[in-house]
Scaffold this active site. Sequence first.
Site, PDB file in Angstrom:
ATOM      1  N   ASN A   1     -16.412  -6.211 -15.193  1.00 47.57           N
ATOM      2  CA  ASN A   1     -15.058  -6.505 -15.669  1.00 47.57           C
ATOM      3  C   ASN A   1     -14.802  -5.761 -16.976  1.00 47.57           C
ATOM      4  O   ASN A   1     -15.698  -5.112 -17.510  1.00 47.57           O
ATOM      5  CB  ASN A   1     -14.898  -8.013 -15.921  1.00 47.57           C
ATOM      6  CG  ASN A   1     -14.599  -8.798 -14.651  1.00 47.57           C
ATOM      7  OD1 ASN A   1     -14.140  -8.246 -13.651  1.00 47.57           O
ATOM      8  ND2 ASN A   1     -14.860 -10.089 -14.689  1.00 47.57           N
TER       9      ASN A   1
ATOM     10  N   HIS B   1      -9.432 -10.496  -6.984  1.00 48.52           N
ATOM     11  CA  HIS B   1      -9.267  -9.066  -7.293  1.00 48.52           C
ATOM     12  C   HIS B   1      -8.487  -8.350  -6.182  1.00 48.52           C
ATOM     13  O   HIS B   1      -8.789  -7.204  -5.849  1.00 48.52           O
ATOM     14  CB  HIS B   1     -10.625  -8.379  -7.493  1.00 48.52           C
ATOM     15  CG  HIS B   1     -11.389  -8.872  -8.679  1.00 48.52           C
ATOM     16  ND1 HIS B   1     -11.374  -8.237  -9.900  1.00 48.52           N
ATOM     17  CD2 HIS B   1     -12.190  -9.954  -8.848  1.00 48.52           C
ATOM     18  CE1 HIS B   1     -12.146  -8.897 -10.755  1.00 48.52           C
ATOM     19  NE2 HIS B   1     -12.643  -9.957 -10.146  1.00 48.52           N
TER      20      HIS B   1
END
Length: 488
Positions: free
Chosen positions: A127, A55
């Site tokens: 997510n 990420h």
Amino acid sequence: MSDTSYTTTNTGTPVAADSQSLTVGADGAIPLIDSYLTEKLAHFNRERVPERVVHAKGGGAFGVFETTEDVSQYTRAALFQQGTATEMLARFSTVAGEQGSPDTWRDPRGFALKFYTSEGNYDLVGNNTPVFFLRDGIKFPDFIHSQKRLPGSNLRNNDMQWDFWSQSPESAHQVTWLMGDRGLPASWRHMDGFGSHTYQWINAAGERFWVKYHFKTNQGIAVLSADQAAEIAGQDADYHQHDLYTNIAEGNHPSWTMSVQVMPYEDAKTYRFNPFDVTKVWPHADFPLIKVGTMTLNKNAENYFAQIEQATFSPANFVPGIAASPDRMLQARIFSYADAQRYRVGVNHAQLPVNAAKTQVNSYSKDGAARIDFPPADRPGYAPNSFGGPHADPARAAESTGWQNDGELLRTSATLHPEDDDFGQAGTLYRDVMDDAAKARLLAQIIGHVGAVKNAEIRARAIAYWSNVDIELGSKLGAALAATSVAV
Ligand code: HEM
């Protein structure tokens, strides 16, 4: 009023020149005593902290969460009491790409939230998909290595991805999401968010419930086609960052409606599949959405590095009334994030303004690099103490470990419930949720992706994987790939 008209060193002394080094003679050597020059160069060399190991590419904004409904029968968490408004921070990201990689590469998107509540910070690090590729955190480093780059060529590699996925059938549900339309959101504003894991909510009477979080975008779902995403990747790698920043700057504040699915505590034991398995969704027919409130992003960061790059979200950060579940992935994450952040940002990262709780912090941790705050001089640095220092108050505490356990130590992936299989929900997603056009786009995407696999054995395993998801999908894939010859 402070005078900002003149440049100083980092310690506040006015400097003689912004653009000329001190030299011996007009063009001569630079003496070491030009400490402003050396401070400037040395500080520049240290401007970066390590990027997030996953990420790494992302952006975010500040906002507010407003609890509009009464869910006090399920949780005593202060932020989820009706009428409460809580300041918050959100960060969106891609998973596998490095800093600077295109926002529109196919990937799940991170949906990380930090709520600055009246009982300390609550982080929900989810997510844009309700499930994940794995159900055991011990596989996470292997999975990420298969998604990142080959050690020699430094290139991403479809053989590596399919070698891992085809040997990890629990990935099928998430890979079906990923290869489908939701793998390419049109913007961060146009995607849903999920807590993904099952969490525990505890009400004022101490009753426990299992919950899953859903954030439905009020902008509506919008996605890119694979061609659009590829074109944008070449034109504007920061496309999603652009979109969020510009919309907020123009006063077009995106919002999401948060709901939860609630499972009674006792039902978990007898439900038809393991409700703590993050590769599974809970059918809405069994556990309908219960609305909680609205999240609105209304303020851009003033400084990206200080407020977004240094932001540290951790699944370990619970508040009273919210706790973990027996999900193995979640428990691995509860260790992993704070450890990553001590390394990436520093042991005192929680003191940085973006990470600091807006409530009183009475921790006994002390010292360490770049320490900013410290307790009163007369307060002992240990507990218990006899001099009035803080002491643990169980009545206030987050109850993080309360679930029934059969007491056996297990290291197994054996299935214990009738519907604990790997492919069932991926098949349902394909057959019952996707229309014919979406099915065709999924097939085209898989043909392209598996078609790039060079190893024949891995390619055969990938075809078998999709046949397990849906027999017809697998045979269409097999037929489409049959023409392409591969090295053994
Ligand atoms: C056991 C499995 C997992 C491990 C060990 C793991 C580990 C990590 C680590 C080390 C980071 C970087 C943290 C930092 O440097 O600040 C990270 C970031 C992140 N992870 Fe995971 N992860 C796992 C599974 C998941 C799952 C299941 C989700 C979502 C449901 C998720 C969502 C995220 C997000 C959104 C970020 C970025 C947070 C931010 O914006 O700063 N991860 N992960």
